[in-house]
Motif scaffolding. Structure first.
Motif, PDB file in Angstrom:
ATOM      1  N   ASN A  23       5.005 -31.602 -23.319  1.00 23.15           N
ATOM      2  CA  ASN A  23       6.185 -31.775 -24.171  1.00 23.15           C
ATOM      3  C   ASN A  23       7.442 -31.942 -23.326  1.00 23.15           C
ATOM      4  OD1 ASN A  23       4.838 -31.469 -26.738  1.00 23.15           O
ATOM      5  ND2 ASN A  23       4.556 -29.321 -26.206  1.00 23.15           N
ATOM      6  N   ILE A  24       7.534 -31.189 -22.234  1.00 22.31           N
ATOM      7  CA  ILE A  24       8.693 -31.322 -21.331  1.00 22.31           C
ATOM      8  C   ILE A  24       8.687 -32.715 -20.696  1.00 22.31           C
ATOM      9  CG2 ILE A  24       9.857 -30.327 -19.344  1.00 22.31           C
ATOM     10  CD1 ILE A  24       9.768 -28.456 -21.713  1.00 22.31           C
ATOM     11  N   ASP A  25       7.487 -33.163 -20.261  1.00 25.00           N
ATOM     12  CA  ASP A  25       7.402 -34.492 -19.639  1.00 25.00           C
ATOM     13  C   ASP A  25       7.799 -35.572 -20.621  1.00 25.00           C
ATOM     14  OD1 ASP A  25       4.404 -33.546 -17.809  1.00 25.00           O
ATOM     15  OD2 ASP A  25       6.525 -33.237 -17.368  1.00 25.00           O
ATOM     16  N   LYS A  26       7.359 -35.446 -21.887  1.00 20.05           N
ATOM     17  CA  LYS A  26       7.728 -36.444 -22.897  1.00 20.05           C
ATOM     18  C   LYS A  26       9.237 -36.447 -23.121  1.00 20.05           C
ATOM     19  CE  LYS A  26       6.450 -38.015 -27.541  1.00 20.05           C
ATOM     20  NZ  LYS A  26       7.828 -38.258 -27.970  1.00 20.05           N
ATOM     21  N   LEU A  27       9.828 -35.252 -23.152  1.00 18.12           N
ATOM     22  CA  LEU A  27      11.288 -35.167 -23.307  1.00 18.12           C
ATOM     23  C   LEU A  27      11.997 -35.798 -22.117  1.00 18.12           C
ATOM     24  CD1 LEU A  27      13.400 -34.049 -25.270  1.00 18.12           C
ATOM     25  CD2 LEU A  27      13.500 -31.999 -23.891  1.00 18.12           C
TER      26      LEU A  27
END
Length: 926
Positions: free
Chosen positions: A700-704
């Motif tokens: 989720n952090i990488d997608k953000l």
């Protein structure tokens, strides 16, 4: 199996002489070990017990120069019974009665029984009268009670004692041997292999175990008993045929015989325990040294990387082009995404290693580790803080520079357009104003020239705003440090100089025309009206074309919608402008009609204006072409702003979920560190599950991060839909990873403390419960700590409490942490290795010498740890020293940070030798 003590009956108790009942003394024998007469009628067992107990008694009585032949007859007068107890206990019993009457014998036996009871043995249903009467079963029960108390009770192996301890000792010693599986003291010994395995384990030189045959039990048993009798001084207490031929050999007979092996090999066990203790201490020391070296290496590499990175982040040299600055921003993104995360992990691991090392040193009573200068955890934290400050400033500078260059490019293009338009308009104007055509012109021509000049002045005034705009744009470019400001200034200066010249020339021509106007009286009104109306209209069309071609930069939907609204208002004025155009064209048509009507021989051109009908038509067509183009560019920009808005909302939707999620996890970890109960391993598993859940959330952090990159590439710099920025999310994520890692490390530290200090899980839970009851945000002040200790049963005076506070709060901060509390309770409840214990262990290996030789270390210790001792142990120079003697006293003290002065020891030894002794006194005594 019920023992021989049942000979007197399970429920009958015989009174002692004097009316007292036998059976006191602490209740040593349990009900399961009491005699049961009904279960000991097997003659095979009785025969085995007679032989075994008789041999056992004789093994001790021979030390007093006597023995027994018949166990029930030779103990009847009580004399040899008292002698046996004196030999095996080393204590003196009351003086026996020497008379031969029955009451004399009973008195002697009672003295022996009283002595047995005084040693904590519960004598159930054993009376002196039956011993005196020669009751063989009661006599065997009494001897078994003595064997239990003086030969088996003191056996202790791994917190088990007596029978269980002896059985565990046998199992441990025979575990490596094939065909040996000791589960009891009867059937497990029938093939004789267990006896031989015990002998071979301690004295492999006495027999070859591999040559034994499991199918020859009698031969195996006889071999073991012969070797034991000959080499181990253990008398033959059993018959091989009795053991083999009895379906279930007597358990008490086997236990008695096996206990002799245990006591014979007790000395070897002590040496093994000493060697194990030394191995343990040396292993801890070697591991600590490895952790210190690893910390120094990781700290050096991390600090070097920070030292090389900070100058790059502090470099604020601006680039001249947008492309160069975009490349710098891309390099910074690569640093954030690829280079920094591994270093964050290294920094976290470095702190964990340091805390683990300090905990290991503390629980093993070693001095605390002090890293090299500049490599403390605080030094690394300070360097990291400087790195993050430089990183934050560098990112802000990059974004500001990109905005500045974008603004500069827009202003420069706007300057070029306005300057080109003005230069086109001003081209040739000076030559026109310098003409003196009015000198040879007619009155009409002069008036026309005057009116034309008035139109020019109107046009000149209309261009005043454009010149001021050009000068304002040039000034702003200079203030924003535009890289080509020199050429802009040169061009602006030329325009301003030309504008001043035009103003001066215009004024001079007006004065000349006004002087000539008095001479000229006629003027063509139509031409004049055309000129007056055509010039403003022409200027309006030029302004409209300029506005329709003007560049624009917006950052929101509202701004582009405002431009679209203004453009719609402009389009609403086009019908009115078209009416004005048609009116102007109608004036020119009227002129041509008048000339044609009156057959005038003059040119149809307007002498008062340079604006022609064709020019008006051409510019009007140009305006109509630019309007839909402007519509298209505005709609494209509106679509781009909508796309940017979707990016903002997409980023905000994720950030508004991830941000609270990180905060929730931080709160859960904080609560769990206080509220978790149960075994530390369960707490560790729970925290590991937390950590795995957090790691699984990384996508989720990488997608953000990907959405954030799209936003930056679209040059979107604000987002009203969320209060979270990517920097907030990054900092929160890194803090979450660091917090869970530190919390896991705290539990690991508690596990290390518990295991190293010997603290049970229940004790650790009690410690945590007591601390949580009194703590305030993870800390206790002095009053809370005092109340906690009192609640745990401590009787504290002021001096004792001050001593305890110096241990748990050495820096005087006024608070007690949970780790300090655990360390204090560990020291209070656990046993740890000390320098004296290590010295005593070395002394055992050295056979009580004040020094030890390298060969002795190699024989008793594993090769690696023996070499470690030989390399670091100083030479022994005290009394009785021999070549190669090593000083284990100084070495043991150095392990725990203590210091021994050899000169002081030597002086004390010499003094004692001179005053008190005729031969050197051993160092161990000093």
């Amino acid at each position: 199996q019920r023992g021989p003590a049942a000979l007197l009956g399970a429920s009958r108790r015989l009174p002692r002489a004097g009316g007292e009942e036998r059976g006191g003394g602490g209740g040593y024998m349990t009900q399961e070990e009491e005699w049961d007469r009904d279960l000991l009628l097997d003659p095979a067992w009785e025969k085995q017990q007679r032989k075994t107990f008789t041999a056992w008694c004789n093994s001790h009585l021979r030390k007093a120069g006597t023995q027994i032949e018949n166990i029930e007859e030779d103990f009847r007068n009580g004399l040899k019974l008292m002698l046996l107890l004196e030999v095996i206990s080393g204590e003196r019993l009351p003086k026996p009665d020497r008379g031969k009457m029955r009451f004399h014998k009973i008195a002697n036996v009672n003295k022996a029984l009283d002595y047995i009871a005084s040693k904590g043995v519960k004598l159930v249903s054993i009376g002196a009268e039956e011993i005196v009467d020669g009751n063989v079963k009661m006599t065997l029960g009494m001897i078994w009670t003595i064997i239990l108390r003086f030969a088996i009770q003191d056996i202790s192996v791994e917190e088990t004692s007596a029978k269980e301890g002896l059985l565990l000792w046998c199992q441990r010693k025979t575990a490596p041997y094939r065909n040996v599986n000791i589960q009891n003291f009867h059937l497990s010994w029938k093939d004789g292999l267990a006896f031989n395995a015990l002998i071979h384990r301690h004295r492999p030189d006495l027999l070859d175990y591999d040559k034994l045959d499991k199918d020859d039990p009698i031969g195996n048993i006889n071999l073991a008993m012969e070797i034991a009798e000959k080499h181990l001084d253990i008398p033959k207490m059993l018959d091989a045929e009795d053991i083999v031929n009895t379906p279930k050999p007597d358990e008490r007979a086997i236990m008695t015989y096996v206990s002799c092996f245990y006591h014979a090999f007790a000395g070897a066990e002590q040496a093994e325990t000493a060697a194990n203790r030394i191995c343990k201490v040396l292993a801890v020391n070697q591991e600590n040294e490895r952790l210190m070296e690893e910390y120094e290496r990781l700290a050096s590499e991390l600090l070097e990387w920070i030292r090389r990175t900070i100058p790059w982040l502090e470099n604020r040299t601006p680039e001249k082009t947008m492309q160069a600055m975009q490349q710098k921003l891309e390099d910074f993104r690569d640093y954030r995404r690829l280079h920094k995360p591994p270093k964050v992990q290294e920094k976290c691991q470095l702190e964990i290693n340091f805390n683990t090392l300090q905990t290991k040193l503390r629980i093993s009573n070693r001095p605390a580790f002090m890293p090299s200068e500049g490599k403390m955890v605080s030094d690394i934290a300070g360097a990291w803080q400087r790195l993050e400050q430089a990183e934050k400033g560098y990112e802000e500078w990059l974004l500001n520079e990109i905005r500045r260059l974008e603004r500069l490019e827009h202003l420069a293009e706007k300057f070029r357009q306005k300057a080109s338009t003005h230069e086109q308009w001003a081209y040739g104007k000076e030559q026109i104003l310098l003409q003196k055509d009015y000198e040879s012109a007619t009155l009409t021509e002069v008036r026309a020239m005057l009116r034309k000049h008035e139109a020019f002045e109107s046009d000149l005034a209309a261009h005043q705003d454009r010149v001021e705009q050009i000068a304002a744009i040039a000034q702003e470019l200079n203030e924003l440090d535009y890289h080509d400001a020199a050429s802009v200034n040169d061009r602006c200066q030329k325009i301003c100089d030309q504008w001043d010249s035009l103003g001066t020339l215009t004024q001079k021509r007006r004065e000349a025309l006004e002087r000539t106007e008095k001479l000229l009286e006629t003027i063509d009104q139509l031409h004049l009206e055309f000129a007056k109306r055509a010039a403003p209209f022409n200027n309006w069309m030029e302004g409209a074309m300029e506005d329709l071609q003007d560049m624009f930069i917006v950052h929101s939907i509202e701004e582009i919608q405002s431009l679209i609204s203004a453009h719609d208002q402009f389009k609403a004025t086009l019908p009115e402008a078209d009416g004005e155009r048609q009116a102007i064209l109608s004036i020119q048509n009227e002129v041509e009609k008048v000339i044609q009507s009156y057959s005038m021989r003059i040119s149809a051109s307007n002498p008062y204006s340079t604006v022609t009908v064709e020019e008006i038509r051409s510019k009007w067509e140009k305006v109509k072409q630019l309007v839909p183009q402007r519509d298209q560019s505005l709609q494209e920009e509106l679509a781009r702003q909508h796309a940017n808005e979707r990016l903002r909302r997409q980023f905000a939707a994720q950030a508004n979920v991830i941000g609270p999620w990180i905060q929730t996890k931080m709160e859960e970890i904080a609560r769990s560190s206080i509220e978790m109960t149960g075994p530390l391993e369960d707490q560790m598993n729970q925290l590991k599950q937390y950590e795995q859940n957090i790691i699984n959330y990384k996508h989720n952090i990488d997608k953000l991060e990907g959405d954030h990159q799209l936003i930056q590439e679209a040059l979107v710099f604000d987002n009203k839909h969320t209060n979270y920025t990517m920097e907030h999310i990054r900092v929160g994520w890194e803090l979450l990873l660091t917090t869970i890692a530190r919390t896991i490390n705290e539990v690991e530290t508690q596990i290390l403390t518990r295991d190293a200090k010997g603290i049970t899980q229940e004790q650790m839970n009690d410690f945590r419960a007591s601390f949580n009851h009194f703590d305030r945000n993870g800390l206790m002040d002095h009053d809370d700590f005092r109340a906690c200790l009192i609640s745990m049963g401590y009787d504290l005076g002021e001096a004792e409490f001050a001593r305890i506070m110096s241990l748990v709060d050495p820096n005087g901060q006024g608070t007690v942490t949970f780790q300090s509390f655990i360390d204090f309770m560990s020291r209070e409840t656990a046993d740890t290795d000390t320098a004296d214990q290590v010295m005593a262990s070395f002394k055992i290996l050295a056979s009580d010498k004040p020094y030890i030789l390298a060969d002795e270390l190699r024989r008793e210790l594993p090769p690696e740890q023996a070499q470690y001792c030989i390399k670091r142990m100083p030479q022994y120079t005290g009394p009785g020293s021999v070549p190669g003697a090593l000083d284990y006293t100084s070495f043991s003290s150095a392990l725990y940070g203590e210091t021994v002065q050899p000169s002081v020891i030597k002086a004390m030894m010499c003094l004692l030798n001179k005053v008190c002794f005729s031969k050197p006194y051993e160092t161990s005594v000093i």
